[in-house]
Write an enzyme that holds these catalytic residues in place. Structure first.
Site, PDB file in Angstrom:
ATOM      1  N   LYS A  15       0.831  -1.215   0.000  1.00 52.97           N
ATOM      2  CA  LYS A  15       0.000   0.000   0.000  1.00 52.97           C
ATOM      3  C   LYS A  15       0.871   1.273   0.000  1.00 52.97           C
ATOM      4  O   LYS A  15       0.659   2.174  -0.782  1.00 52.97           O
ATOM      5  CB  LYS A  15      -0.920   0.030   1.238  1.00 52.97           C
ATOM      6  CG  LYS A  15      -1.861  -1.160   1.343  1.00 52.97           C
ATOM      7  CD  LYS A  15      -2.761  -1.070   2.566  1.00 52.97           C
ATOM      8  CE  LYS A  15      -2.029  -1.098   3.903  1.00 52.97           C
ATOM      9  NZ  LYS A  15      -1.281  -2.345   4.157  1.00 52.97           N
ATOM     10  N   ARG A  90      -9.516   1.030   8.405  1.00 56.01           N
ATOM     11  CA  ARG A  90      -9.095  -0.339   8.712  1.00 56.01           C
ATOM     12  C   ARG A  90     -10.181  -1.136   9.418  1.00 56.01           C
ATOM     13  O   ARG A  90      -9.957  -2.309   9.744  1.00 56.01           O
ATOM     14  CB  ARG A  90      -7.866  -0.286   9.607  1.00 56.01           C
ATOM     15  CG  ARG A  90      -6.537  -0.625   8.917  1.00 56.01           C
ATOM     16  CD  ARG A  90      -5.446  -0.503   9.952  1.00 56.01           C
ATOM     17  NE  ARG A  90      -4.243  -1.205   9.650  1.00 56.01           N
ATOM     18  CZ  ARG A  90      -3.191  -0.668   9.034  1.00 56.01           C
ATOM     19  NH1 ARG A  90      -3.238   0.554   8.579  1.00 56.01           N
ATOM     20  NH2 ARG A  90      -2.100  -1.388   8.873  1.00 56.01           N
ATOM     21  N   ARG A 129      11.518  -5.645   4.886  1.00 53.92           N
ATOM     22  CA  ARG A 129      11.237  -4.198   4.750  1.00 53.92           C
ATOM     23  C   ARG A 129      12.181  -3.376   5.621  1.00 53.92           C
ATOM     24  O   ARG A 129      12.332  -3.632   6.803  1.00 53.92           O
ATOM     25  CB  ARG A 129       9.786  -3.904   5.165  1.00 53.92           C
ATOM     26  CG  ARG A 129       9.485  -2.422   5.251  1.00 53.92           C
ATOM     27  CD  ARG A 129       8.010  -2.099   5.152  1.00 53.92           C
ATOM     28  NE  ARG A 129       7.221  -2.518   6.284  1.00 53.92           N
ATOM     29  CZ  ARG A 129       5.901  -2.370   6.379  1.00 53.92           C
ATOM     30  NH1 ARG A 129       5.221  -1.837   5.373  1.00 53.92           N
ATOM     31  NH2 ARG A 129       5.260  -2.774   7.443  1.00 53.92           N
ATOM     32  N   ARG A 162      11.273  -1.583  11.171  1.00 58.30           N
ATOM     33  CA  ARG A 162      10.228  -1.164  12.112  1.00 58.30           C
ATOM     34  C   ARG A 162      10.083  -2.231  13.189  1.00 58.30           C
ATOM     35  O   ARG A 162      10.067  -3.423  12.865  1.00 58.30           O
ATOM     36  CB  ARG A 162       8.904  -1.000  11.362  1.00 58.30           C
ATOM     37  CG  ARG A 162       8.767   0.361  10.715  1.00 58.30           C
ATOM     38  CD  ARG A 162       7.567   0.484   9.812  1.00 58.30           C
ATOM     39  NE  ARG A 162       6.362  -0.163  10.295  1.00 58.30           N
ATOM     40  CZ  ARG A 162       5.220  -0.191   9.621  1.00 58.30           C
ATOM     41  NH1 ARG A 162       5.132   0.413   8.451  1.00 58.30           N
ATOM     42  NH2 ARG A 162       4.170  -0.808  10.103  1.00 58.30           N
ATOM     43  N   ARG A 173      -0.296  -8.954  13.394  1.00 56.31           N
ATOM     44  CA  ARG A 173      -0.858  -7.917  12.527  1.00 56.31           C
ATOM     45  C   ARG A 173      -1.646  -8.544  11.386  1.00 56.31           C
ATOM     46  O   ARG A 173      -2.683  -8.023  10.982  1.00 56.31           O
ATOM     47  CB  ARG A 173       0.268  -7.035  11.976  1.00 56.31           C
ATOM     48  CG  ARG A 173       0.763  -6.067  13.033  1.00 56.31           C
ATOM     49  CD  ARG A 173       2.087  -5.461  12.659  1.00 56.31           C
ATOM     50  NE  ARG A 173       2.043  -4.730  11.415  1.00 56.31           N
ATOM     51  CZ  ARG A 173       3.074  -4.616  10.597  1.00 56.31           C
ATOM     52  NH1 ARG A 173       4.212  -5.203  10.867  1.00 56.31           N
ATOM     53  NH2 ARG A 173       2.952  -3.929   9.493  1.00 56.31           N
TER      54      ARG A 173
HETATM   55  P1  ADP Z   1       1.400  -1.561   7.355  1.00 55.10           P
HETATM   56  O1  ADP Z   1       2.178  -0.682   6.415  1.00 55.10           O
HETATM   57  O2  ADP Z   1       2.160  -2.766   7.692  1.00 55.10           O
HETATM   58  O3  ADP Z   1       0.042  -1.885   6.860  1.00 55.10           O
HETATM   59  P2  ADP Z   1       0.892   0.778   8.961  1.00 55.10           P
HETATM   60  O4  ADP Z   1       2.103   1.615   8.900  1.00 55.10           O
HETATM   61  O5  ADP Z   1      -0.244   1.155   8.069  1.00 55.10           O
HETATM   62  O6  ADP Z   1       1.294  -0.748   8.717  1.00 55.10           O
HETATM   63  O7  ADP Z   1       0.337   0.715  10.456  1.00 55.10           O
HETATM   64  C1  ADP Z   1       1.166   0.435  11.537  1.00 55.10           C
HETATM   65  C2  ADP Z   1       0.325   0.360  12.797  1.00 55.10           C
HETATM   66  O8  ADP Z   1      -0.311   1.620  13.047  1.00 55.10           O
HETATM   67  C3  ADP Z   1      -0.820  -0.651  12.765  1.00 55.10           C
HETATM   68  O9  ADP Z   1      -0.405  -1.961  13.108  1.00 55.10           O
HETATM   69  C4  ADP Z   1      -1.760  -0.054  13.815  1.00 55.10           C
HETATM   70  O10 ADP Z   1      -1.295  -0.312  15.138  1.00 55.10           O
HETATM   71  C5  ADP Z   1      -1.610   1.436  13.573  1.00 55.10           C
HETATM   72  N1  ADP Z   1      -2.602   1.915  12.577  1.00 55.10           N
HETATM   73  C6  ADP Z   1      -2.338   2.404  11.342  1.00 55.10           C
HETATM   74  N2  ADP Z   1      -3.481   2.745  10.726  1.00 55.10           N
HETATM   75  C7  ADP Z   1      -4.495   2.467  11.571  1.00 55.10           C
HETATM   76  C8  ADP Z   1      -5.905   2.561  11.505  1.00 55.10           C
HETATM   77  N3  ADP Z   1      -6.528   3.038  10.409  1.00 55.10           N
HETATM   78  N4  ADP Z   1      -6.627   2.172  12.580  1.00 55.10           N
HETATM   79  C9  ADP Z   1      -6.030   1.713  13.680  1.00 55.10           C
HETATM   80  N5  ADP Z   1      -4.710   1.563  13.807  1.00 55.10           N
HETATM   81  C10 ADP Z   1      -3.935   1.937  12.768  1.00 55.10           C
HETATM   82  P1  ADP Z   2       2.217  -1.932   3.180  1.00 51.30           P
HETATM   83  O1  ADP Z   2       2.218  -0.408   3.208  1.00 51.30           O
HETATM   84  O2  ADP Z   2       0.994  -2.479   2.509  1.00 51.30           O
HETATM   85  O3  ADP Z   2       2.459  -2.538   4.502  1.00 51.30           O
HETATM   86  P2  ADP Z   2       4.795  -1.642   1.797  1.00 51.30           P
HETATM   87  O4  ADP Z   2       4.502  -0.755   0.635  1.00 51.30           O
HETATM   88  O5  ADP Z   2       5.494  -1.043   2.951  1.00 51.30           O
HETATM   89  O6  ADP Z   2       3.420  -2.388   2.261  1.00 51.30           O
HETATM   90  O7  ADP Z   2       5.612  -2.911   1.244  1.00 51.30           O
HETATM   91  C1  ADP Z   2       6.067  -3.931   2.119  1.00 51.30           C
HETATM   92  C2  ADP Z   2       7.466  -4.383   1.669  1.00 51.30           C
HETATM   93  O8  ADP Z   2       7.358  -5.070   0.414  1.00 51.30           O
HETATM   94  C3  ADP Z   2       8.460  -3.250   1.428  1.00 51.30           C
HETATM   95  O9  ADP Z   2       9.732  -3.732   1.801  1.00 51.30           O
HETATM   96  C4  ADP Z   2       8.372  -2.993  -0.084  1.00 51.30           C
HETATM   97  O10 ADP Z   2       9.608  -2.488  -0.595  1.00 51.30           O
HETATM   98  C5  ADP Z   2       8.086  -4.382  -0.621  1.00 51.30           C
HETATM   99  N1  ADP Z   2       7.180  -4.389  -1.780  1.00 51.30           N
HETATM  100  C6  ADP Z   2       6.097  -3.596  -1.995  1.00 51.30           C
HETATM  101  N2  ADP Z   2       5.474  -3.929  -3.140  1.00 51.30           N
HETATM  102  C7  ADP Z   2       6.182  -4.974  -3.671  1.00 51.30           C
HETATM  103  C8  ADP Z   2       6.026  -5.760  -4.865  1.00 51.30           C
HETATM  104  N3  ADP Z   2       5.021  -5.558  -5.719  1.00 51.30           N
HETATM  105  N4  ADP Z   2       6.936  -6.758  -5.062  1.00 51.30           N
HETATM  106  C9  ADP Z   2       7.942  -6.968  -4.198  1.00 51.30           C
HETATM  107  N5  ADP Z   2       8.138  -6.263  -3.051  1.00 51.30           N
HETATM  108  C10 ADP Z   2       7.266  -5.272  -2.791  1.00 51.30           C
END
Ligand code: ADP
Ligand code: ADP
Length: 217
Positions: A15, A90, A129, A162, A173
Site C-alpha cells: 500500500k 481499517r 522491509r 520497524r 498484525r
Molecule cells: P502496514 O504498512 O504494515 O500496513 P501501517 O504503517 O499502516 O502498517 O500501520 C502500523 C500500525 O499503526 C498498525 O499496526 C496499527 O497499530 C496502527 N494503525 C495504522 N493505521 C491504523 C488505523 N486506520 N486504525 C487503527 N490503527 C492503525
Molecule cells: P504496506 O504499506 O501495505 O504494509 P509496503 O509498501 O510497505 O506495504 O511494502 C512492504 C514491503 O514489500 C516493502 O519492503 C516494499 O519495498 C516491498 N514491496 C512492496 N510492493 C512490492 C512488490 N510488488 N513486489 C515486491 N516487493 C514489494
C-alpha cells in the site's frame, strides 16, 4: 470537489509503496495513518504515546482517536482536491465515519483498490522491509534495495527495521487484518467501489494496474 482513493490490503501488500507512486501520478497527497502515528511517536505527543501501546503489539489503535486524527489531516488545504488513503480505513466503523465525513466535505470516493497478495508473500515482504526513520521511504532488502546498503537514497539516513515488522508482531498484525480489516472488502464491494489488483506482481506492474483502474473509472 476532492477525489479520494483508498488503498486496501494486508500489512506488506504494498500500500505505502504504491501510494507514493499514485500520489505523484495523480497529484494527490499521500495520507498514511501509520506514518502519522509514527510522526506522533517521534515527537512523543500524547497521541503518539497512546498509539505506541497498540502498535507495539500489532493491534489497531482505537477507532475514535484514529478517526479524529485522519479527519483533522483531511481538512488541511493540501487535501482540497482529494487524497490517496493508505492504511485508513481499517475497520467498518472507520469506513462509516469516512463516508460520513466525505459527504460533509463533498468529497468523492473515486475507488477502493484492494491489493491482493497471498499470505506467504506478505511475511517475506515484511521481514525484508527497511524504512528510513527520517523521511519514511520504504525499501526491501531484495525487491527494492537502496543504492547503498542500509542508507536512504533520499537523505542518507541509516535505514531501520520497524519494531512491528519483527516476526512475533507480524503474525499478529496479519491476524488482526483478517479479523478487523478484511470485512471492508465486502463492505466496498457492496457499494460497487472495489477494484482488485494482483499485488503479487512486481512493483511496476502493480502500479500499472492501479493507474489504469484509476484512470478508467
Ligand atoms: P502496514 O504498512 O504494515 O500496513 P501501517 O504503517 O499502516 O502498517 O500501520 C502500523 C500500525 O499503526 C498498525 O499496526 C496499527 O497499530 C496502527 N494503525 C495504522 N493505521 C491504523 C488505523 N486506520 N486504525 C487503527 N490503527 C492503525
Ligand atoms: P504496506 O504499506 O501495505 O504494509 P509496503 O509498501 O510497505 O506495504 O511494502 C512492504 C514491503 O514489500 C516493502 O519492503 C516494499 O519495498 C516491498 N514491496 C512492496 N510492493 C512490492 C512488490 N510488488 N513486489 C515486491 N516487493 C514489494
Amino acid at each position: 470537489m476532492g477525489e479520494f482513493v483508498i488503498l486496501l490490503g494486508a500489512p506488506g501488500a504494498g500500500k505505502g509503496t504504491q501510494a507514493v507512486r499514485l500520489s505523484a501520478e495523480l497529484g494527490l497527497p499521500h495520507i498514511s495513518s501509520g506514518d502519522i502515528f509514527r510522526e506522533h511517536l517521534k515527537k512523543k505527543t500524547q497521541l503518539g504515546m497512546l498509539a505506541q501501546t497498540f502498535m507495539d503489539k500489532g493491534q489497531l489503535v482505537p477507532d475514535d482517536v484514529t478517526i479524529e486524527m485522519i479527519k483533522e489531516r483531511l481538512l488541511k488545504p493540501d487535501c482540497a482536491n482529494g487524497a490517496i488513503l493508505d492504511g485508513f480505513p481499517r475497520t467498518p466503523f472507520q469506513a462509516d465515519a469516512l463516508l460520513e465525513f466525505l459527504a460533509v466535505i463533498h468529497g468523492k470516493l473515486q475507488m477502493v483498490a484492494y491489493i491482493k497478495v497471498p499470505a506467504h508473500i506478505l511475511v517475506e515482504r515484511l521481514s525484508g522491509r527497511w524504512t528510513c526513520p527520517q523521511c519514511g521511504r520504504v525499501y526491501h532488502i531484495s525487491h527494492n534495495p537502496p543504492r547503498e546498503a542500509g542508507i536512504c537514497d533520499d537523505d542518507g539516513s541509516t535505514l531501520h527495521q520497524r519494531p512491528d515488522d519483527l516476526p512475533e508482531t507480524v503474525e499478529n498484525r496479519i491476524a488482526v487484518y483478517h479479523q478487523q480489516t478484511s470485512p471492508l472488502i465486502e463492505y466496498f464491494q457492496k457499494l460497487a467501489l472495489l477494484v482488485e489488483v494482483d499485488g503479487s506482481l512486481g512493483i511496476d506492474d502493480v502500479t500499472e494496474q492501479l493507474l489504469s483502474k484509476a484512470r478508467g473509472s
